[in-house]
Design a protein around this motif. Structure first.
Motif, PDB file in Angstrom:
ATOM      1  N   LEU A 289      47.079  29.821  70.187  1.00 55.07           N
ATOM      2  CA  LEU A 289      46.264  28.643  70.464  1.00 55.07           C
ATOM      3  C   LEU A 289      45.033  28.968  71.307  1.00 55.07           C
ATOM      4  CD1 LEU A 289      45.887  25.623  70.143  1.00 55.07           C
ATOM      5  CD2 LEU A 289      47.432  25.291  72.087  1.00 55.07           C
ATOM      6  N   SER A 290      45.177  29.826  72.303  1.00 62.87           N
ATOM      7  CA  SER A 290      44.021  30.136  73.150  1.00 62.87           C
ATOM      8  C   SER A 290      42.946  30.891  72.372  1.00 62.87           C
ATOM      9  CB  SER A 290      44.445  30.907  74.398  1.00 62.87           C
ATOM     10  OG  SER A 290      45.045  32.130  74.057  1.00 62.87           O
TER      11      SER A 290
ATOM     12  N   ILE B 247      38.324  24.502  61.144  1.00 60.72           N
ATOM     13  CA  ILE B 247      39.398  24.966  62.032  1.00 60.72           C
ATOM     14  C   ILE B 247      40.667  25.192  61.219  1.00 60.72           C
ATOM     15  CG2 ILE B 247      40.896  24.314  63.958  1.00 60.72           C
ATOM     16  CD1 ILE B 247      38.442  22.740  65.073  1.00 60.72           C
TER      17      ILE B 247
ATOM     18  N   ALA C 247      41.157  28.250  70.177  1.00 65.00           N
ATOM     19  CA  ALA C 247      40.251  27.435  70.987  1.00 65.00           C
ATOM     20  C   ALA C 247      38.990  28.216  71.347  1.00 65.00           C
ATOM     21  CB  ALA C 247      40.965  26.962  72.248  1.00 65.00           C
ATOM     22  N   LYS C 248      39.168  29.460  71.704  1.00 64.50           N
ATOM     23  CA  LYS C 248      38.028  30.312  72.075  1.00 64.50           C
ATOM     24  C   LYS C 248      37.092  30.535  70.879  1.00 64.50           C
ATOM     25  CE  LYS C 248      37.452  34.369  74.883  1.00 64.50           C
ATOM     26  NZ  LYS C 248      38.078  35.576  75.405  1.00 64.50           N
TER      27      LYS C 248
ATOM     28  N   TYR D 133      42.097  20.606  74.435  1.00 60.90           N
ATOM     29  CA  TYR D 133      41.358  19.830  73.443  1.00 60.90           C
ATOM     30  C   TYR D 133      41.699  20.292  72.022  1.00 60.90           C
ATOM     31  CZ  TYR D 133      37.637  17.509  70.910  1.00 60.90           C
ATOM     32  OH  TYR D 133      36.934  16.731  70.011  1.00 60.90           O
ATOM     33  N   MET D 134      41.814  21.603  71.825  1.00 58.52           N
ATOM     34  CA  MET D 134      42.183  22.122  70.511  1.00 58.52           C
ATOM     35  C   MET D 134      43.572  21.628  70.120  1.00 58.52           C
ATOM     36  SD  MET D 134      41.407  23.784  67.799  1.00 58.52           S
ATOM     37  CE  MET D 134      39.967  24.749  68.168  1.00 58.52           C
ATOM     38  N   CYS D 135      44.458  21.620  71.081  1.00 57.79           N
ATOM     39  CA  CYS D 135      45.814  21.123  70.846  1.00 57.79           C
ATOM     40  C   CYS D 135      45.771  19.658  70.390  1.00 57.79           C
ATOM     41  CB  CYS D 135      46.636  21.281  72.117  1.00 57.79           C
ATOM     42  SG  CYS D 135      48.381  20.996  71.898  1.00 57.79           S
TER      43      CYS D 135
ATOM     44  N   TYR E 218      36.233  25.537  72.238  1.00 61.15           N
ATOM     45  CA  TYR E 218      36.917  24.359  72.758  1.00 61.15           C
ATOM     46  C   TYR E 218      37.894  24.799  73.835  1.00 61.15           C
ATOM     47  CZ  TYR E 218      35.374  21.628  68.675  1.00 61.15           C
ATOM     48  OH  TYR E 218      34.630  20.981  67.724  1.00 61.15           O
ATOM     49  N   SER E 219      38.278  23.876  74.686  1.00 59.05           N
ATOM     50  CA  SER E 219      39.349  24.174  75.635  1.00 59.05           C
ATOM     51  C   SER E 219      40.675  24.160  74.876  1.00 59.05           C
ATOM     52  CB  SER E 219      39.382  23.138  76.759  1.00 59.05           C
ATOM     53  OG  SER E 219      39.807  21.891  76.265  1.00 59.05           O
ATOM     54  N   THR E 220      41.648  24.845  75.415  1.00 60.20           N
ATOM     55  CA  THR E 220      42.966  24.897  74.776  1.00 60.20           C
ATOM     56  C   THR E 220      43.590  23.504  74.655  1.00 60.20           C
ATOM     57  OG1 THR E 220      43.270  27.157  75.551  1.00 60.20           O
ATOM     58  CG2 THR E 220      45.239  25.991  74.865  1.00 60.20           C
TER      59      THR E 220
END
Length: 83
Positions: free
Chosen positions: A41-42, A28, A45-46, A54-56, A50-52
């Motif tokens: 960020l979106s 990542i 994550a995509k 969770y990535m955060c 991952y969900s946004t």
């Protein structure tokens, strides 16, 4: 050419000092470092399914920075090395 190599090497080193970074997150981080000029960020994550939120959390946990601050740091470091 030398400045390009130095910039990429420097950008990689600044975050690999974190002892908690696992091999999954290193992918990542590499993706962020290669795409930070246009990345959001979106999209990140995509790209990793991952969900946004969770990535955060992953970014904050592994680097100590939130996504926005991480991108700012990469951009600032790039400008400092160029000059």
């Amino acid at each position: 050419m030398f400045s390009y190599i130095l910039r990429n090497y420097s950008n990689t080193l600044q975050f690999y000092n974190c002892e908690k970074i696992g091999s999954d997150f290193s992918l990542i981080l590499k993706y962020i470092q290669q795409n930070y000029h246009t990345l959001n960020l979106s999209e990140l994550a995509k790209a990793f399914n991952y969900s946004t939120p969770y990535m955060c959390s992953l970014i904050k946990e592994n680097t100590g920075y939130n996504f926005t601050d991480l991108i700012k740091k990469l951009k600032l470091t790039e400008h400092l090395i160029i000059f």
